[in-house]
Design a protein around this motif. Structure first.
Motif, mmCIF file in Angstrom:
data_model
loop_
_atom_site.group_PDB
_atom_site.id
_atom_site.type_symbol
_atom_site.label_atom_id
_atom_site.label_comp_id
_atom_site.label_asym_id
_atom_site.label_seq_id
_atom_site.Cartn_x
_atom_site.Cartn_y
_atom_site.Cartn_z
ATOM 1 N N GLU A 190 0.882 -1.282 -0.106
ATOM 2 C CA GLU A 190 -0.113 -0.140 -0.112
ATOM 3 C C GLU A 190 0.727 1.177 -0.076
ATOM 4 O OE1 GLU A 190 -2.992 0.245 2.860
ATOM 5 O OE2 GLU A 190 -3.735 -1.719 2.565
ATOM 6 N N ASN A 191 1.918 1.411 0.828
ATOM 7 C CA ASN A 191 2.724 2.654 1.095
ATOM 8 C C ASN A 191 3.251 3.115 -0.303
ATOM 9 O OD1 ASN A 191 1.822 2.331 3.719
ATOM 10 N ND2 ASN A 191 3.871 2.537 4.444
ATOM 11 N N LYS B 210 2.533 2.211 -3.187
ATOM 12 C CA LYS B 210 1.556 2.481 -4.427
ATOM 13 C C LYS B 210 0.507 3.782 -4.033
ATOM 14 C CE LYS B 210 -2.846 0.058 -5.313
ATOM 15 N NZ LYS B 210 -3.682 -1.108 -5.075
ATOM 16 N N ARG B 211 0.233 3.980 -2.939
ATOM 17 C CA ARG B 211 -0.387 5.324 -2.598
ATOM 18 C C ARG B 211 0.445 6.403 -2.893
ATOM 19 N NH1 ARG B 211 -0.213 4.646 2.499
ATOM 20 N NH2 ARG B 211 1.214 6.467 2.743
ATOM 21 N N VAL B 212 1.782 6.509 -2.542
ATOM 22 C CA VAL B 212 2.380 7.664 -2.773
ATOM 23 C C VAL B 212 2.631 8.044 -4.156
ATOM 24 C CG1 VAL B 212 4.902 8.605 -2.457
ATOM 25 C CG2 VAL B 212 3.825 7.638 -0.377
ATOM 26 N N GLY C 114 0.949 6.750 -6.702
ATOM 27 C CA GLY C 114 -0.248 6.750 -7.343
ATOM 28 C C GLY C 114 -0.968 7.993 -7.258
ATOM 29 N N GLU C 115 -0.922 8.489 -6.111
ATOM 30 C CA GLU C 115 -1.455 9.985 -5.730
ATOM 31 C C GLU C 115 -0.679 11.145 -6.635
ATOM 32 O OE1 GLU C 115 -1.294 10.619 -1.769
ATOM 33 O OE2 GLU C 115 -2.980 9.506 -1.144
ATOM 34 N N SER D 153 2.211 2.952 -9.621
ATOM 35 C CA SER D 153 1.062 3.071 -8.703
ATOM 36 C C SER D 153 0.175 2.319 -8.490
ATOM 37 C CB SER D 153 0.090 4.300 -9.839
ATOM 38 O OG SER D 153 0.067 3.431 -11.206
ATOM 39 N N THR D 154 0.703 0.822 -8.955
ATOM 40 C CA THR D 154 0.140 -0.435 -8.555
ATOM 41 C C THR D 154 1.130 -1.356 -7.881
ATOM 42 O OG1 THR D 154 0.800 -1.333 -10.972
ATOM 43 C CG2 THR D 154 -1.386 -0.214 -10.463
ATOM 44 N N LYS E 110 -5.405 -0.080 8.446
ATOM 45 C CA LYS E 110 -5.530 -0.024 6.887
ATOM 46 C C LYS E 110 -5.551 -1.538 6.497
ATOM 47 C CE LYS E 110 -0.361 -0.205 6.349
ATOM 48 N NZ LYS E 110 0.654 0.575 5.769
#
Length: 390
Positions: A154-155, A157-159, A161-162, A168-169, A271
């Motif tokens: 998640e970390n 990917k989130r950073v 991806g935003e 982003s995946t 999370k």
């Protein structure tokens, strides 16, 4: 020559059976221990009065000194997220050794920690193993670097991806890691005189050459499987940090011979990745043959609660002896420091903690702490902890 003898102690050496007796320290190292030790004239003697003497605890995954408590943005140096691949960044360059968490660690009986960059990047940077008392971080170093921190899930990917950029995946994160290793391998294959200055590839080659381990932040079982897959592809030594769902594939991890640094345990399910965290996991993993260390991920769980997490694991099925090993010898082995720390054996550094009683009984406090035979904490007449000046 300096001599210290801690007498009338209940000694828990971790390697070997507990006994009532003495530990003799000579010039910062354990010289002898046993029920009947002759104490030479001129030795400084500490009467433990039946207290429990153990090796100092080790937390193999913290952000101590790089994520300073109560300092806001000014003390936040955990993640350098301006590029997904920060393999050459070094945690040692951001550690503030007078951050309040270091005193908390000492009072909690923790004499060594492994400080990591954060998990915002697919590849975050170089970790460092240090003692918890000192004025200048260079004087506290036990091993530098002690591993290269990376993150799946998640970390990162989130950073990114935003920001609508790669990765982003999950598949993009894995690709970023593979590409970095491929570039490093190609760089290393060139004749030395043809290589350009490439600190990133140089750091990654230390992993490929098995000089240091790959420290893989991963929570979900599918991310852990990806970590195992990439390690097999590139042939490096893998350490799983966090491993929240590792107990679901404990057999696979044990077969690969990969250690797990499990934790933090005392956190909410904040999370998706930690939805299945359980205090039963350390015991399940140990029973499956996985080498387990328990971690706080400080400041996610304040570092002084390392032993509380070990006690929680015992409450949920882990053997007490294995829980103590998970905060002493196991992390020492993972960090490549078992020749110096993690158990009470002649020749090892005298990183010692005297407790009122069994540290897994949370009513008991630390009484005195030594690092390399030097006292760094004691209780004053009113029972308050006093940490030695740095």
């Amino acid at each position: 020559m300096t001599l210290l003898a801690i007498t009338h102690a209940h000694v828990v050496p971790i390697e070997g059976e507990p006994f009532d007796g003495t530990v003799l320290v000579r010039d910062g190292r354990i010289a002898e221990l046993g029920p009947d030790i002759d104490v030479p004239d001129g030795t400084e003697v500490v009467d433990a009065a039946g207290g429990w003497l153990l090796p100092g605890f080790i937390d193999a995954h913290v952000h101590l000194g790089v994520d300073e408590e109560g300092e806001g943005w000014a003390g936040q140096d955990t993640n350098e997220m301006t590029d997904p691949v920060m393999a050459a960044a070094r945690a040692i360059d951001a550690i503030n050794p007078v951050e309040v968490g270091f005193d908390d660690a000492i009072i909690g009986g923790i004499t060594a920690v492994n400080v990591n960059p954060g998990s915002g990047n697919p590849i975050g940077g170089l970790a460092v193993a240090i003692r918890t008392h000192g004025r200048v971080v260079d004087d506290m170093v036990l091993r530098s670097p002690s591993g290269l921190k990376a993150a799946l899930g998640e970390n990162p990917k989130r950073v990114y991806g935003e920001r609508t950029q790669t990765p982003s995946t999950r598949l993009g994160v894995a690709l970023t890691i593979r590409q970095a290793f491929a570039r490093a391998r190609a760089w290393a294959a060139k004749p030395a005189e043809e290589r350009d200055a490439d600190l990133v590839s140089e750091a990654l080659c230390r992993v490929l050459e098995r000089e240091i381990p790959w420290r893989q932040h991963s929570h979900r079982a599918d991310d852990i499987a990806t970590a195992l897959r990439i390690a097999e592809e590139f042939g490096f030594d893998l350490v799983l940090d966090h491993g929240t769902e590792s107990y679901l594939i404990a057999d696979k991890i044990a077969a690969a011979g990969v250690p797990v640094l499990y934790g933090p345990l005392i956190v909410s399910r904040s999370k998706v990745e930690v939805r299945h965290r359980t205090p039963k996991a350390p015991g399940i993993l140990t029973a499956a043959g996985v080498k387990v260390s328990i971690i706080t991920d400080h400041p996610v769980v304040p570092i002084e609660f390392l032993v509380d997490q070990a006690a929680l694991a015992v409450k949920h099925g882990m053997a007490a002896q294995e829980a103590l090993r998970a905060i002493t010898l196991n992390p020492a082995e993972v960090l490549g420091l078992a020749d110096r720390l993690g158990s009470l054996v002649p020749g090892k550094d005298a990183d010692l903690v005297l407790w009122e009683g069994d540290p897994l009984d949370l009513r008991h406090r630390t009484l005195q702490v030594w690092q390399a035979g030097q006292e760094v904490m004691r209780r004053d007449g009113s029972g308050e902890p006093v940490v030695a000046a740095r």
